[in-house]
Design a protein around this motif. Sequence first.
Motif, PDB file in Angstrom:
ATOM      1  N   PRO A 196       0.856  -1.195   0.000  1.00 16.14           N
ATOM      2  CA  PRO A 196       0.000   0.000   0.000  1.00 16.14           C
ATOM      3  C   PRO A 196       0.893   1.246   0.000  1.00 16.14           C
ATOM      4  O   PRO A 196       1.040   1.917   1.007  1.00 16.14           O
ATOM      5  CB  PRO A 196      -0.795  -0.135   1.296  1.00 16.14           C
TER       6      PRO A 196
ATOM      7  N   SER B 232       5.181 -20.597   4.348  1.00 15.86           N
ATOM      8  CA  SER B 232       5.966 -20.046   3.240  1.00 15.86           C
ATOM      9  C   SER B 232       5.335 -18.797   2.646  1.00 15.86           C
ATOM     10  O   SER B 232       5.459 -18.542   1.461  1.00 15.86           O
ATOM     11  CB  SER B 232       6.151 -21.107   2.164  1.00 15.86           C
TER      12      SER B 232
ATOM     13  N   GLY C 190       7.788 -15.988   5.896  1.00 18.93           N
ATOM     14  CA  GLY C 190       8.591 -17.199   5.922  1.00 18.93           C
ATOM     15  C   GLY C 190       9.638 -17.202   4.815  1.00 18.93           C
ATOM     16  O   GLY C 190      10.791 -17.584   5.026  1.00 18.93           O
TER      17      GLY C 190
ATOM     18  N   ALA D  70       2.130 -26.045   4.680  1.00 16.45           N
ATOM     19  CA  ALA D  70       0.993 -26.960   4.807  1.00 16.45           C
ATOM     20  C   ALA D  70       0.335 -27.255   3.458  1.00 16.45           C
ATOM     21  O   ALA D  70      -0.114 -28.371   3.207  1.00 16.45           O
ATOM     22  CB  ALA D  70      -0.041 -26.374   5.769  1.00 16.45           C
TER      23      ALA D  70
ATOM     24  N   GLY E 231       2.088 -18.801   0.487  1.00 18.02           N
ATOM     25  CA  GLY E 231       1.106 -18.251   1.430  1.00 18.02           C
ATOM     26  C   GLY E 231       0.032 -17.468   0.706  1.00 18.02           C
ATOM     27  O   GLY E 231      -0.429 -17.884  -0.357  1.00 18.02           O
ATOM     28  N   VAL E 232      -0.331 -16.330   1.274  1.00 17.92           N
ATOM     29  CA  VAL E 232      -1.385 -15.509   0.684  1.00 17.92           C
ATOM     30  C   VAL E 232      -1.039 -15.112  -0.759  1.00 17.92           C
ATOM     31  O   VAL E 232      -1.913 -14.964  -1.599  1.00 17.92           O
ATOM     32  CB  VAL E 232      -1.622 -14.247   1.541  1.00 17.92           C
TER      33      VAL E 232
ATOM     34  N   ARG F 246      -3.611  -9.514 -10.244  1.00 21.83           N
ATOM     35  CA  ARG F 246      -2.935  -8.513  -9.443  1.00 21.83           C
ATOM     36  C   ARG F 246      -1.484  -8.928  -9.180  1.00 21.83           C
ATOM     37  O   ARG F 246      -0.607  -8.083  -9.060  1.00 21.83           O
ATOM     38  CB  ARG F 246      -3.677  -8.348  -8.118  1.00 21.83           C
TER      39      ARG F 246
ATOM     40  N   ILE G   3       2.504 -28.587  10.039  1.00 22.26           N
ATOM     41  CA  ILE G   3       3.216 -28.688  11.310  1.00 22.26           C
ATOM     42  C   ILE G   3       2.190 -28.595  12.444  1.00 22.26           C
ATOM     43  O   ILE G   3       1.276 -27.784  12.417  1.00 22.26           O
ATOM     44  CB  ILE G   3       4.301 -27.602  11.432  1.00 22.26           C
TER      45      ILE G   3
ATOM     46  N   ARG H  93      -6.201  -1.225  -0.554  1.00 28.43           N
ATOM     47  CA  ARG H  93      -5.297  -0.390  -1.350  1.00 28.43           C
ATOM     48  C   ARG H  93      -6.131   0.487  -2.264  1.00 28.43           C
ATOM     49  O   ARG H  93      -7.048   0.008  -2.928  1.00 28.43           O
ATOM     50  CB  ARG H  93      -4.479  -1.305  -2.271  1.00 28.43           C
TER      51      ARG H  93
ATOM     52  N   GLY I 184       6.428 -14.441  13.728  1.00 30.56           N
ATOM     53  CA  GLY I 184       6.201 -13.141  13.111  1.00 30.56           C
ATOM     54  C   GLY I 184       5.125 -13.219  12.043  1.00 30.56           C
ATOM     55  O   GLY I 184       4.581 -14.292  11.761  1.00 30.56           O
TER      56      GLY I 184
ATOM     57  N   ALA J  95      -2.263  -8.230   8.406  1.00 23.21           N
ATOM     58  CA  ALA J  95      -1.572  -6.962   8.167  1.00 23.21           C
ATOM     59  C   ALA J  95      -1.173  -6.873   6.697  1.00 23.21           C
ATOM     60  O   ALA J  95      -2.012  -7.032   5.818  1.00 23.21           O
ATOM     61  CB  ALA J  95      -0.373  -6.852   9.096  1.00 23.21           C
TER      62      ALA J  95
ATOM     63  N   ILE K 241       4.484  -6.520   3.306  1.00 22.05           N
ATOM     64  CA  ILE K 241       5.778  -5.950   3.671  1.00 22.05           C
ATOM     65  C   ILE K 241       6.029  -6.032   5.178  1.00 22.05           C
ATOM     66  O   ILE K 241       7.156  -6.250   5.622  1.00 22.05           O
ATOM     67  CB  ILE K 241       5.944  -4.508   3.121  1.00 22.05           C
TER      68      ILE K 241
HETATM   69  C1  LIG Z   1      -6.888 -11.823  -0.606  1.00 25.83           C
HETATM   70  C2  LIG Z   1      -5.824 -11.078   0.121  1.00 25.83           C
HETATM   71  C3  LIG Z   1      -5.311  -9.941  -0.453  1.00 25.83           C
HETATM   72  C4  LIG Z   1      -4.313  -9.211   0.186  1.00 25.83           C
HETATM   73  N1  LIG Z   1      -3.805  -8.127  -0.442  1.00 25.83           N
HETATM   74  C5  LIG Z   1      -2.743  -7.476   0.113  1.00 25.83           C
HETATM   75  C6  LIG Z   1      -2.126  -6.380  -0.564  1.00 25.83           C
HETATM   76  O1  LIG Z   1      -2.534  -5.982  -1.654  1.00 25.83           O
HETATM   77  N2  LIG Z   1      -1.063  -5.779   0.011  1.00 25.83           N
HETATM   78  C7  LIG Z   1      -0.571  -6.211   1.219  1.00 25.83           C
HETATM   79  O2  LIG Z   1       0.428  -5.666   1.673  1.00 25.83           O
HETATM   80  N3  LIG Z   1      -1.161  -7.217   1.909  1.00 25.83           N
HETATM   81  C8  LIG Z   1      -2.238  -7.875   1.375  1.00 25.83           C
HETATM   82  N4  LIG Z   1      -2.822  -8.907   2.071  1.00 25.83           N
HETATM   83  C9  LIG Z   1      -2.299  -9.290   3.390  1.00 25.83           C
HETATM   84  C10 LIG Z   1      -1.003 -10.081   3.267  1.00 25.83           C
HETATM   85  O3  LIG Z   1      -1.124 -11.020   2.244  1.00 25.83           O
HETATM   86  C11 LIG Z   1      -0.645 -10.786   4.565  1.00 25.83           C
HETATM   87  O4  LIG Z   1      -0.555  -9.829   5.579  1.00 25.83           O
HETATM   88  C12 LIG Z   1       0.698 -11.532   4.449  1.00 25.83           C
HETATM   89  O5  LIG Z   1       0.663 -12.476   3.435  1.00 25.83           O
HETATM   90  C13 LIG Z   1       1.065 -12.211   5.743  1.00 25.83           C
HETATM   91  O6  LIG Z   1       2.217 -12.975   5.549  1.00 25.83           O
HETATM   92  P1  LIG Z   1       2.606 -14.189   6.490  1.00 25.83           P
HETATM   93  O7  LIG Z   1       3.940 -14.635   6.008  1.00 25.83           O
HETATM   94  O8  LIG Z   1       2.464 -13.792   7.895  1.00 25.83           O
HETATM   95  O9  LIG Z   1       1.509 -15.308   6.268  1.00 25.83           O
HETATM   96  P2  LIG Z   1       0.754 -15.961   5.023  1.00 25.83           P
HETATM   97  O10 LIG Z   1       1.006 -15.277   3.747  1.00 25.83           O
HETATM   98  O11 LIG Z   1      -0.634 -16.123   5.461  1.00 25.83           O
HETATM   99  O12 LIG Z   1       1.430 -17.398   4.909  1.00 25.83           O
HETATM  100  C14 LIG Z   1       1.305 -18.365   5.903  1.00 25.83           C
HETATM  101  C15 LIG Z   1       1.632 -19.713   5.314  1.00 25.83           C
HETATM  102  O13 LIG Z   1       1.758 -20.656   6.364  1.00 25.83           O
HETATM  103  C16 LIG Z   1       1.127 -21.843   6.011  1.00 25.83           C
HETATM  104  N5  LIG Z   1       0.729 -22.554   7.229  1.00 25.83           N
HETATM  105  C17 LIG Z   1      -0.294 -22.277   8.059  1.00 25.83           C
HETATM  106  N6  LIG Z   1      -0.336 -23.158   9.061  1.00 25.83           N
HETATM  107  C18 LIG Z   1       0.682 -24.015   8.865  1.00 25.83           C
HETATM  108  C19 LIG Z   1       1.166 -25.165   9.568  1.00 25.83           C
HETATM  109  N7  LIG Z   1       0.562 -25.578  10.684  1.00 25.83           N
HETATM  110  N8  LIG Z   1       2.221 -25.826   9.072  1.00 25.83           N
HETATM  111  C20 LIG Z   1       2.835 -25.400   7.925  1.00 25.83           C
HETATM  112  N9  LIG Z   1       2.431 -24.328   7.234  1.00 25.83           N
HETATM  113  C21 LIG Z   1       1.371 -23.634   7.700  1.00 25.83           C
HETATM  114  C22 LIG Z   1      -0.047 -21.392   5.195  1.00 25.83           C
HETATM  115  O14 LIG Z   1      -0.518 -22.428   4.372  1.00 25.83           O
HETATM  116  C23 LIG Z   1       0.539 -20.236   4.412  1.00 25.83           C
HETATM  117  O15 LIG Z   1       1.099 -20.683   3.216  1.00 25.83           O
HETATM  118  C24 LIG Z   1      -3.834  -9.631   1.452  1.00 25.83           C
HETATM  119  C25 LIG Z   1      -4.380 -10.764   2.056  1.00 25.83           C
HETATM  120  C26 LIG Z   1      -5.359 -11.503   1.404  1.00 25.83           C
HETATM  121  C27 LIG Z   1      -5.926 -12.727   2.057  1.00 25.83           C
END
Ligand SMILES: Cc1cc2nc3c(=O)[nH]c(=O)nc-3n(C[C@H](O)[C@H](O)[C@H](O)COP(=O)(O)OP(=O)(O)OC[C@H]3O[C@@H](n4cnc5c(N)ncnc54)[C@H](O)[C@@H]3O)c2cc1C
Lengths: 483, 295
Positions: free
Chosen positions: A101, A156, A160, A179, A185-186, A195, A221, A330, A441, A449, A452
Amino acid sequence: MEEQEEKKEQKKKIKIKMREQSPLERIKNFNEVPHGYSPEEAVEEASRCLSCKRPTCVDYCPVEVDIPRFLKLVKEGKFLEAAYKVKETNALPAVCGRVCPQEVQCESGCIVGKKGEPVAVGNLERFVADYEAEKGEMMIPEKPKPTGRKIAVIGSGPGGLTCAADLAMSGHQVTLFEALHKAGGVLIYGIPEFRLPKRIVAREVEYIEKMGVELVVNAVIGKLFTIDELLNDNGYDACFICIGAGLPMFMGIPGENLNGVYSANEFLTRANLMKSYLFPNYDTPIKKGRRVAVVGGGNVAMDAARIAMRLGAEKVYLIYRRSEAEMPARKAEVHHAHEEGIEFLLLTNPIKYIDDGKGNVCGVECVKMELGEPDESGRRKPVVIKGSEFQMEIDIAIPALGTRANPLLTKTMADLKLNKRGYIIAEEATGMTSKRGVFAGGDIVTGAATVISAMGAGRKAARAINEYLKWKYWDVSNLAKAI
Amino acid sequence: MFKILKKEELSEVITLFEIDANHIAKKAKPGNFFILKIHEEGERIPLTIADFDRDKGTITSVFQKVGKTTYHLGTLNEGDYLSDVIGPLGNPSHIENFGKVVCVGGGVGIAPVYPITKALKEAGNKIISIIGARSKDLLFWEDKMRNVSDELIVTTDDGSYGRKGVVTIPLEEILKEDQGRATKKHVPSFEDREVVQEPNVNLIVAIGPPIMMKFVCKTTEKYNVKTIVSLNSIMVDGTGMCGACRVEVGGETKFACVDGPEFDGHKVDFDLLMKRLQMYLVEEKVAMDMYSGKV
Ligand SMILES: Cc1cc2nc3c(=O)[nH]c(=O)nc-3n(C[C@H](O)[C@H](O)[C@H](O)COP(=O)(O)OP(=O)(O)OC[C@H]3O[C@@H](n4cnc5c(N)ncnc54)[C@H](O)[C@@H]3O)c2cc1C
Ligand code: SF4
Ligand code: FES
């Protein structure tokens, strides 16, 4: 002559727009919306930067990208060098350029923005990253001397991935457990192709694997291994938990379990991770609604609405209980959603989904809201206008109301302190938790959140893990205060 | 990649796979399930872990060919690979010595009820098992079930094998007899003494098509005997992230993948479960038609 000067002056006040697919064209496909800058456009846009001595933009970047330096390199046409410069502090520039953003981060701090539009840092970040991917060889940093230490990174997502990359750079042996069947991840299951093209995420994951990180997908996990097993039986010296905030929330209103009511997570996962927009060439089905109602005002809601449109809906409503100014999404995406013909029903809240008698949703009943006094978050609180109920015909509803912490892993760790809402309590500067050797984290600590901020947490944790491996020192007395 | 080590056709539509999945096998418990995806374009489907071998590092899965994915799965052979296998998922069954337990398996549900029956038997329960199928050729694992039961009753809808009729008929007889005995218990006559010591049925475990589980629960409710069912709702991730698997239990929404898959059957809204299972009927047909056209 004077007029021309004035025009030039005028022009400098506005940023160069990225060319993009027209709304009518793009709602029929899943291709990326903006085309990105051409090299000429990039140089011109970068030239708007004043190369400030005290660059305020950098203060607003959560990972402190050296913005003036990288923009200067773009100005000089040294695109590859510019990309490497960004990569010094940001491991995923192609991603951040697209999803950060910027309007509340780097670009909000830009001096040029005081008098006109700020320099389009995000667009340029995207340009150099894409340029590197297309033109340059993927630069694989020289492998450092192995330290013999093993670290497990759980999840990941952006947090991660960043942590794993940083730790690999320090010479540790890193395993990244995910997992789902795909890493990202997201970035892979949530944010849609138009996008953030999935090949970009795949490229970043490949890069991290080339750096020596071992990626283990399909590893839940807490089920397959517990953290204690990783630490005690599998020889890992430390763990970083970055599992996102996975659980979808519902409103608890009647009819939410009818067929056709999807959590945004499910709708997005089907569409993005499982590629159901390519059904039946991909096996996972998705309901293509005729009239779709998405509930919420964040990025998730925008993404869901725009996917529904692309799946062929005649009408997509975006129902939001506050006004557009309060929408957390955004700005660029809100703008895109408007352009694509999504109808915003603001100051509106659903109170009931209506059954067609066969278990499918066929309508939604809503109430109108008005903004009252500001609440804890400082936003004016929406209150129901009595007697304002009305009904609409829909066949798909997608509540995008945010997420909660997934307890799947944390409930297997009795010695890990969580807050009342189930998020992991971790020290902000280090990610240290109440459990020795375990760092955390990203969204699982902060709640939903940004990409970034999760990356920032990954980087800080990697640094703290390095320190921990040196001194084996664990003092989290600060955490007690946080609780 | 996960290798299929063994394939066995249990009937024309029911197939068994033994899959090489060492880490999952080490952690699997009765009642767990796993998710598989055949290849890149595949969908994720949940299947029960019908058996596991910790030493060999294998899990056993039994599936019925009902749609595109399961038909495709059925064409794979020993030595072939599945791109993704994820597990063990869901909560394991609660195993303890309850006394006397009736285990009911219907159709392909015989497979998931087997490991639970085995564990309950090992925990010292007296086991009466009832297994049922539409007809003889759809029946499997009679011997395996007999080995872990004190008594085994077989039913077929068409009477081609065992008792004719549905599983609830013998189940009701058992419960009725049990109740009769229970009432007698208060006034034990000399002749009855032996019988009185026989434990009452304290638990019923029923796994099979939702309609079967629904009627099992209707039957057992009358006799007020706790009944555990395992719900096979549509799933995507299997870890609580999507909510595709929503079910209603006691008026509350639960996620079958993480809150279950086993629930107190008397509280489950089976009609909702059945409706939700039909959500993609149209799409499933499209996929199947395209698949059969292709093959
Ligand atoms: C639809 C959508 C759109 C978004 N758009 C934006 C945007 O435009 N700009 C922005 O800055 N943010 C955006 N966000 C928010 C942003 O994506 C997240 O804040 C960010 O991805 C968080 O990162 P993270 O690494 O904490 O977790 P995540 O990206 O959520 O990744 C966590 C990973 O851990 C894995 N996992 C979960 N539990 C386990 C387990 N027990 N064992 C092994 N693996 C596991 C999950 O499968 C996942 O792959 C958006 C979110 C969503 C859902
Ligand atoms: S990482 Fe995000 S905030 Fe930082 S410079 Fe790049 S776009 Fe701006
Ligand atoms: S299958 Fe996604 S939450 Fe249960």
